[in-house]
Scaffold this motif. Structure first.
Motif, short mmCIF file in Angstrom:
data_model
loop_
_atom_site.label_atom_id
_atom_site.label_comp_id
_atom_site.label_asym_id
_atom_site.label_seq_id
_atom_site.Cartn_x
_atom_site.Cartn_y
_atom_site.Cartn_z
N GLN A 57 0.82 -1.21 0.00
CA GLN A 57 0.00 0.00 0.00
C GLN A 57 0.86 1.26 0.00
OE1 GLN A 57 -3.02 0.05 3.04
NE2 GLN A 57 -3.69 2.13 2.56
N LEU A 58 1.87 1.28 0.85
CA LEU A 58 2.76 2.44 0.90
C LEU A 58 3.48 2.65 -0.42
CD1 LEU A 58 4.37 1.88 4.42
CD2 LEU A 58 2.90 3.80 3.79
N THR A 59 4.02 1.59 -0.98
CA THR A 59 4.82 1.70 -2.19
C THR A 59 3.98 2.12 -3.39
OG1 THR A 59 6.31 0.00 -1.34
CG2 THR A 59 6.43 0.47 -3.68
N GLU A 60 2.82 1.51 -3.56
CA GLU A 60 1.98 1.85 -4.70
C GLU A 60 1.49 3.30 -4.61
OE1 GLU A 60 -1.03 -1.15 -4.74
OE2 GLU A 60 0.20 -2.53 -5.95
N ARG A 61 1.08 3.72 -3.42
CA ARG A 61 0.59 5.10 -3.26
C ARG A 61 1.69 6.11 -3.50
NH1 ARG A 61 -1.78 7.46 2.41
NH2 ARG A 61 0.35 6.95 3.06
N GLN A 62 2.86 5.85 -2.93
CA GLN A 62 3.93 6.83 -3.05
C GLN A 62 4.53 6.86 -4.44
OE1 GLN A 62 4.08 8.99 -0.97
NE2 GLN A 62 5.99 10.09 -1.33
N THR A 63 4.65 5.72 -5.08
CA THR A 63 5.18 5.69 -6.45
C THR A 63 4.28 6.48 -7.39
OG1 THR A 63 6.23 3.54 -6.07
CG2 THR A 63 5.89 4.21 -8.36
N LYS A 64 2.98 6.36 -7.21
CA LYS A 64 2.04 7.12 -8.03
C LYS A 64 2.21 8.62 -7.81
CE LYS A 64 -2.91 7.61 -9.01
NZ LYS A 64 -4.28 7.12 -8.67
N ALA A 65 2.37 9.02 -6.55
CA ALA A 65 2.54 10.44 -6.25
C ALA A 65 3.85 10.98 -6.81
CB ALA A 65 2.47 10.66 -4.74
N LEU A 66 4.91 10.18 -6.71
CA LEU A 66 6.24 10.66 -7.10
C LEU A 66 6.43 10.72 -8.61
CD1 LEU A 66 8.57 8.99 -4.46
CD2 LEU A 66 7.65 11.31 -4.49
N ARG A 67 5.64 9.99 -9.37
CA ARG A 67 5.75 10.10 -10.84
C ARG A 67 5.56 11.54 -11.29
NH1 ARG A 67 2.41 5.13 -11.12
NH2 ARG A 67 3.84 3.38 -11.38
N GLN A 68 4.77 12.29 -10.55
CA GLN A 68 4.52 13.69 -10.89
C GLN A 68 5.49 14.62 -10.17
OE1 GLN A 68 0.54 15.01 -9.98
NE2 GLN A 68 0.96 17.16 -10.53
N HIS A 69 5.91 14.25 -8.97
CA HIS A 69 6.58 15.23 -8.11
C HIS A 69 8.06 14.97 -7.85
CE1 HIS A 69 2.85 17.25 -7.42
NE2 HIS A 69 2.28 16.21 -6.82
N ALA A 70 8.59 13.78 -8.09
CA ALA A 70 9.99 13.51 -7.80
C ALA A 70 10.88 13.91 -8.97
CB ALA A 70 10.20 12.03 -7.48
N CYS A 71 12.14 14.19 -8.67
CA CYS A 71 13.10 14.51 -9.72
C CYS A 71 13.36 13.27 -10.57
CB CYS A 71 14.40 15.04 -9.12
SG CYS A 71 15.38 13.83 -8.21
#
Length: 245
Positions: A24-38
């Protein structure tokens, strides 16, 4: 438990609940970071898949194979917070410390003490990036060299906090991207950076960072934006020049 005792990851101890929380943590955060991470973080995260992915908690032995092959880093398992001197000494020897425990379902959005998701998902990917990995090593070596100088150690802790933990980049088009592990491992912190009007993103200047206090139990409202990881090399160069006079 003393942080000096040998500790290893007991992979067989992870429960079905741990697998579900990790996914749950990994899927949610990976989705968020596709837009926001470098882009550098995203490329490293992709390079570590499937060793680091939502399917299962990561095996540190598998991660170490890739880390060592890339730039000689490895994971040092610790039971909790380390004294600052031990922490910098590990960085200086290209070792990053990590816990092996995972938060509970009711702790998905907030923890007082970093767990394995923060330590591994947040920190480890960028150790595949040569510039970042060398910056972390050089920061650790400064901590070892100046271990007896309380003022310099405080300044190094601030530098670590506003780069490795809560660092952001501002791209040429003005867009802000995140790379700090405290953001990359936290959905709430990621949303906070981009949605809270109280957040201030200012250009990274060494003197401002070295003077900026922080409180580890409070959400950040000020972030210092670098242009790229080469800027961090210049920061260490400047500190070495100043402190060697």
């Amino acid at each position: 438990m003393s942080a000096t005792l040998p500790v290893q990851q007991d992979y067989s101890a992870y429960t079905p609940q741990d697998y579900a929380v990790w996914q749950q943590l990994t899927e949610r955060q990976t989705k968020a970071l596709r837009q926001h991470a470098c882009q550098e973080y995203l490329e490293c995260l992709e390079a570590l898949h499937p060793v680091l992915g939502p399917e299962h908690p990561p095996r540190f032995t598998d991660l170490n194979v890739q880390l060592r092959a890339a730039h000689g880093w490895s994971i040092k398992v610790v039971p909790g917070f380390l004294p600052v001197g031990e922490f910098f000494a590990l960085l200086a020897s290209r070792r990053f410390c990590s816990s092996t425990w995972l938060r509970k379902p009711e702790q998905l959005d907030y923890l007082e003490e970093p767990d394995m998701f923060h330590d591994i998902y947040g920190h480890i990917p960028l150790y595949l990036n040569a510039d970042y990995a060398t910056f972390a090593e050089r920061l650790g070596k400064l901590g070892v060299r100046w271990a007896e100088d309380e003022e310099k150690i405080t300044q190094l802790q601030r530098l670590y906090w506003f780069t490795i933990e809560f660092g952001v980049m501002r791209q040429e088009d003005g867009a802000v991207k995140v790379y700090g592990a405290g953001i990359c491992s936290s959905y709430g912190e990621t949303m906070h950076v981009f949605n809270d009007p109280a957040v201030e993103v200012v250009p990274f200047t060494l003197d401002a960072v070295l003077a900026q206090d922080f409180i580890i139990t409070e959400v950040q409202n000020k972030y210092f934006a670098i242009r790229d990881f080469s800027e961090l090399w210049a920061v260490v160069d400047e500190l070495e020049r100043r402190w060697s006079k």
